[in-house]
Write an enzyme that holds these catalytic residues in place. Structure first.
Site, PDB file in Angstrom:
ATOM      1  N   SER A  67       3.125  -7.071 -15.054  1.00 15.78           N
ATOM      2  CA  SER A  67       3.865  -6.052 -15.795  1.00 15.78           C
ATOM      3  C   SER A  67       3.884  -6.424 -17.262  1.00 15.78           C
ATOM      4  O   SER A  67       3.848  -7.602 -17.624  1.00 15.78           O
ATOM      5  CB  SER A  67       5.301  -5.974 -15.265  1.00 15.78           C
ATOM      6  OG  SER A  67       6.133  -5.277 -16.161  1.00 15.78           O
ATOM      7  N   SER A  68       3.996  -5.416 -18.119  1.00 21.12           N
ATOM      8  CA  SER A  68       4.037  -5.678 -19.568  1.00 21.12           C
ATOM      9  C   SER A  68       5.308  -6.400 -19.989  1.00 21.12           C
ATOM     10  O   SER A  68       5.376  -6.939 -21.098  1.00 21.12           O
ATOM     11  CB  SER A  68       3.923  -4.354 -20.339  1.00 21.12           C
ATOM     12  OG  SER A  68       4.989  -3.490 -19.997  1.00 21.12           O
ATOM     13  N   CYS A  69       6.329  -6.455 -19.113  1.00 22.42           N
ATOM     14  CA  CYS A  69       7.581  -7.132 -19.482  1.00 22.42           C
ATOM     15  C   CYS A  69       7.426  -8.646 -19.528  1.00 22.42           C
ATOM     16  O   CYS A  69       8.365  -9.354 -19.894  1.00 22.42           O
ATOM     17  CB  CYS A  69       8.698  -6.741 -18.534  1.00 22.42           C
ATOM     18  SG  CYS A  69       8.530  -7.433 -16.883  1.00 22.42           S
TER      19      CYS A  69
ATOM     20  N   LEU B   9       3.815   2.423 -15.841  1.00 23.38           N
ATOM     21  CA  LEU B   9       3.029   3.306 -14.972  1.00 23.38           C
ATOM     22  C   LEU B   9       3.874   4.458 -14.450  1.00 23.38           C
ATOM     23  O   LEU B   9       5.092   4.350 -14.318  1.00 23.38           O
ATOM     24  CB  LEU B   9       2.469   2.513 -13.793  1.00 23.38           C
ATOM     25  CG  LEU B   9       1.570   1.331 -14.132  1.00 23.38           C
ATOM     26  CD1 LEU B   9       1.232   0.547 -12.874  1.00 23.38           C
ATOM     27  CD2 LEU B   9       0.309   1.797 -14.831  1.00 23.38           C
TER      28      LEU B   9
ATOM     29  N   TYR C 132      12.816 -10.562 -13.467  1.00 25.18           N
ATOM     30  CA  TYR C 132      11.568  -9.944 -12.996  1.00 25.18           C
ATOM     31  C   TYR C 132      10.378 -10.478 -13.786  1.00 25.18           C
ATOM     32  O   TYR C 132       9.327 -10.806 -13.220  1.00 25.18           O
ATOM     33  CB  TYR C 132      11.681  -8.425 -13.142  1.00 25.18           C
ATOM     34  CG  TYR C 132      10.445  -7.654 -12.755  1.00 25.18           C
ATOM     35  CD1 TYR C 132      10.075  -7.509 -11.424  1.00 25.18           C
ATOM     36  CD2 TYR C 132       9.649  -7.045 -13.727  1.00 25.18           C
ATOM     37  CE1 TYR C 132       8.953  -6.783 -11.056  1.00 25.18           C
ATOM     38  CE2 TYR C 132       8.522  -6.315 -13.372  1.00 25.18           C
ATOM     39  CZ  TYR C 132       8.180  -6.193 -12.037  1.00 25.18           C
ATOM     40  OH  TYR C 132       7.059  -5.480 -11.690  1.00 25.18           O
TER      41      TYR C 132
ATOM     42  N   LEU D 206      -1.096  -8.086  -9.605  1.00 19.99           N
ATOM     43  CA  LEU D 206      -0.640  -7.075 -10.556  1.00 19.99           C
ATOM     44  C   LEU D 206       0.710  -7.467 -11.138  1.00 19.99           C
ATOM     45  O   LEU D 206       1.683  -7.654 -10.402  1.00 19.99           O
ATOM     46  CB  LEU D 206      -0.546  -5.705  -9.884  1.00 19.99           C
ATOM     47  CG  LEU D 206      -1.891  -5.027  -9.650  1.00 19.99           C
ATOM     48  CD1 LEU D 206      -2.536  -5.495  -8.359  1.00 19.99           C
ATOM     49  CD2 LEU D 206      -1.741  -3.513  -9.633  1.00 19.99           C
TER      50      LEU D 206
ATOM     51  N   HIS E 228       0.804  -1.230   0.000  1.00 21.25           N
ATOM     52  CA  HIS E 228       0.000   0.000   0.000  1.00 21.25           C
ATOM     53  C   HIS E 228       0.831   1.270   0.000  1.00 21.25           C
ATOM     54  O   HIS E 228       0.309   2.351  -0.247  1.00 21.25           O
ATOM     55  CB  HIS E 228      -0.939   0.014   1.216  1.00 21.25           C
ATOM     56  CG  HIS E 228      -0.250   0.291   2.518  1.00 21.25           C
ATOM     57  ND1 HIS E 228       0.547  -0.646   3.139  1.00 21.25           N
ATOM     58  CD2 HIS E 228      -0.213   1.395   3.303  1.00 21.25           C
ATOM     59  CE1 HIS E 228       1.031  -0.143   4.253  1.00 21.25           C
ATOM     60  NE2 HIS E 228       0.587   1.103   4.383  1.00 21.25           N
TER      61      HIS E 228
ATOM     62  N   TRP F 217      20.430   7.822 -21.593  1.00 21.32           N
ATOM     63  CA  TRP F 217      20.774   6.470 -22.059  1.00 21.32           C
ATOM     64  C   TRP F 217      19.960   6.073 -23.288  1.00 21.32           C
ATOM     65  O   TRP F 217      18.760   6.351 -23.365  1.00 21.32           O
ATOM     66  CB  TRP F 217      20.482   5.469 -20.951  1.00 21.32           C
ATOM     67  CG  TRP F 217      21.643   5.202 -20.037  1.00 21.32           C
ATOM     68  CD1 TRP F 217      22.628   6.079 -19.679  1.00 21.32           C
ATOM     69  CD2 TRP F 217      21.939   3.973 -19.372  1.00 21.32           C
ATOM     70  NE1 TRP F 217      23.506   5.482 -18.818  1.00 21.32           N
ATOM     71  CE2 TRP F 217      23.115   4.189 -18.615  1.00 21.32           C
ATOM     72  CE3 TRP F 217      21.323   2.718 -19.332  1.00 21.32           C
ATOM     73  CZ2 TRP F 217      23.703   3.186 -17.836  1.00 21.32           C
ATOM     74  CZ3 TRP F 217      21.900   1.728 -18.549  1.00 21.32           C
ATOM     75  CH2 TRP F 217      23.069   1.954 -17.812  1.00 21.32           C
TER      76      TRP F 217
ATOM     77  N   HIS G 153      12.255   4.077 -12.831  1.00 19.45           N
ATOM     78  CA  HIS G 153      11.795   3.873 -14.207  1.00 19.45           C
ATOM     79  C   HIS G 153      12.012   5.146 -15.022  1.00 19.45           C
ATOM     80  O   HIS G 153      12.427   6.175 -14.501  1.00 19.45           O
ATOM     81  CB  HIS G 153      10.316   3.468 -14.197  1.00 19.45           C
ATOM     82  CG  HIS G 153      10.094   2.054 -13.766  1.00 19.45           C
ATOM     83  ND1 HIS G 153       9.500   1.733 -12.567  1.00 19.45           N
ATOM     84  CD2 HIS G 153      10.386   0.874 -14.361  1.00 19.45           C
ATOM     85  CE1 HIS G 153       9.436   0.406 -12.449  1.00 19.45           C
ATOM     86  NE2 HIS G 153       9.966  -0.130 -13.518  1.00 19.45           N
TER      87      HIS G 153
ATOM     88  N   LYS H 122       6.945 -12.516 -12.580  1.00 17.08           N
ATOM     89  CA  LYS H 122       5.575 -12.052 -12.836  1.00 17.08           C
ATOM     90  C   LYS H 122       4.771 -13.099 -13.611  1.00 17.08           C
ATOM     91  O   LYS H 122       3.567 -13.277 -13.374  1.00 17.08           O
ATOM     92  CB  LYS H 122       5.606 -10.715 -13.593  1.00 17.08           C
ATOM     93  CG  LYS H 122       6.047  -9.551 -12.725  1.00 17.08           C
ATOM     94  CD  LYS H 122       5.078  -9.352 -11.554  1.00 17.08           C
ATOM     95  CE  LYS H 122       5.424  -8.174 -10.694  1.00 17.08           C
ATOM     96  NZ  LYS H 122       4.496  -7.998  -9.562  1.00 17.08           N
TER      97      LYS H 122
ATOM     98  N   GLU I 296       6.327  -3.987   9.516  1.00 15.70           N
ATOM     99  CA  GLU I 296       5.323  -4.758  10.262  1.00 15.70           C
ATOM    100  C   GLU I 296       5.160  -6.168   9.724  1.00 15.70           C
ATOM    101  O   GLU I 296       4.822  -7.093  10.483  1.00 15.70           O
ATOM    102  CB  GLU I 296       3.976  -4.030  10.188  1.00 15.70           C
ATOM    103  CG  GLU I 296       3.948  -2.703  10.917  1.00 15.70           C
ATOM    104  CD  GLU I 296       2.717  -1.884  10.596  1.00 15.70           C
ATOM    105  OE1 GLU I 296       2.291  -1.106  11.460  1.00 15.70           O
ATOM    106  OE2 GLU I 296       2.164  -2.016   9.474  1.00 15.70           O
TER     107      GLU I 296
ATOM    108  N   VAL J  58       1.500   1.917  -6.998  1.00 14.64           N
ATOM    109  CA  VAL J  58       0.232   1.310  -7.404  1.00 14.64           C
ATOM    110  C   VAL J  58      -0.646   1.020  -6.195  1.00 14.64           C
ATOM    111  O   VAL J  58      -1.841   1.316  -6.201  1.00 14.64           O
ATOM    112  CB  VAL J  58       0.471   0.013  -8.212  1.00 14.64           C
ATOM    113  CG1 VAL J  58      -0.855  -0.583  -8.643  1.00 14.64           C
ATOM    114  CG2 VAL J  58       1.345   0.295  -9.424  1.00 14.64           C
ATOM    115  N   GLY J  59      -0.062   0.449  -5.154  1.00 10.56           N
ATOM    116  CA  GLY J  59      -0.842   0.127  -3.965  1.00 10.56           C
ATOM    117  C   GLY J  59      -1.483   1.350  -3.333  1.00 10.56           C
ATOM    118  O   GLY J  59      -2.643   1.314  -2.918  1.00 10.56           O
TER     119      GLY J  59
END
Length: 318
Positions: free
Chosen positions: A107-109, A166, A136, A105, A11, A202, A179, A140, A38, A15-16
């Protein structure tokens, strides 16, 4: 909307936190969260104990270790290990504690480096992944397949959404591990403050990317979570159950850098270093399925960049 007990994992992330804003704006008050201090989501016993006590009705799995090309290249072991552990622990604990609805959730990768454009959901596992973020992406893809497997074996209703790139409030503006949009915002802002005559970026500047404002992604996530099962199942398959989330338009990195420069008010030269990696040549999502389910992106890129820069200035800029 019924006041079900909703757990938002991650959260504090971009995104969260956006999902939290959307849920609260819709009147949800029975929301549970835990910070990393926590609850360490890579600790299986801790996650199991949390679910046994809290027993949420719905779970938004937005927690992940994320970063750009540099971070993915530098810390591949952390990216694959932490993401695999987080999703495996949460999805399994959700199942064993009777959670029927979960949204993962991705990712497009997850799509092959040279997938046909725009990328449809059925491009998954049809080719070689982009090498720079393969660990990564593998994690996913595993998350999608975890959800599918619990659905197939146990009749759970675990759904997956795959957002395009995003950006927006709550982004990570780290000078090396961020990113492309937050990285460019920081670089160009600092160049403006320091009156730098030029900025070197880059890559060649020619790759095309699609960008979605994070609050649009959050609205899409809540929308998909709350679709009735019959409607959702009509648009997916048991072994192809994820749904793309994108705006349907892409832009070159050079055009993006110039647009950010305009928002910031940087008037120096923006140049590119083609000896550095570009990543995938193009990444545009086909969001036809989600559009058919009643969702459309609302925030245009120019407006989103203005909001993102305001967020950067408020939180990071001296």
């Amino acid at each position: 909307m019924s006041q079900q007990k909703i757990y938002v994992a991650g959260h504090r992330g971009m995104v969260g936190s956006a999902i939290l804003r959307v849920l609260e704006s819709q009147g949800q008050t029975n929301i549970i969260t835990r910070t990393h201090a926590e609850l360490d989501l890579t600790d299986q016993a801790a996650v199991r104990a949390f679910f046994e006590v809290e027993k949420p009705d719905q779970v938004y799995l937005a927690a992940a270790k994320v970063g750009g090309i540099h971070a993915n290249n530098t810390y591949p072991a952390e990216f694959i290990y932490q993401n695999l552990m987080i999703e495996a622990n949460i999805i399994h604990a959700a199942h064993t504690n009777g959670v029927q609805k979960l949204l993962f959730l991705g990712s497009s990768c997850i799509y092959p480096k040279l997938a046909p454009q725009p990328m449809r959901e059925d491009a998954l596992l049809t080719g070689t992944l982009e090498a720079t973020n393969e660990p990564y992406a593998i994690a996913k893809i595993a998350g999608i397949k975890l959800c599918e497997s619990y659905n197939r074996q146990y009749g759970r209703d675990y759904r997956s959404v795959m957002p395009t790139n995003l950006y927006g409030p709550g982004d990570n503006y780290h000078p090396e591990n961020s990113h492309v949009i937050p990285a460019l915002i920081r670089r160009l802002h600092e160049a403006k403050v320091n009156n730098a005559e030029s900025v070197l970026i880059w890559g060649s500047g020619t790759p095309k990317r699609e960008f979605l404002y994070v609050d649009d992604m959050a609205v899409a996530s809540v929308h998909v979570m709350n679709l009735d099962k019959l409607t959702y199942d009509q648009h997916v398959l048991p072994m192809l159950s994820h749904i793309n989330v994108g705006c349907g338009q892409d832009i070159t990195i050079r055009e993006l850098a110039e647009a950010i420069g305009k928002v910031i008010g940087y008037t120096g030269e923006i140049s590119f270093d083609p000896s550095k990696p570009d990543g995938t040549p193009r990444k545009l999502m086909d969001s036809t399925r989600l559009n058919a389910l009643g969702w459309q992106a609302k925030v245009a890129l120019e407006e989103g960049l203005v909001r993102a820069y305001q967020d950067f200035v408020a939180k990071v800029s001296p």
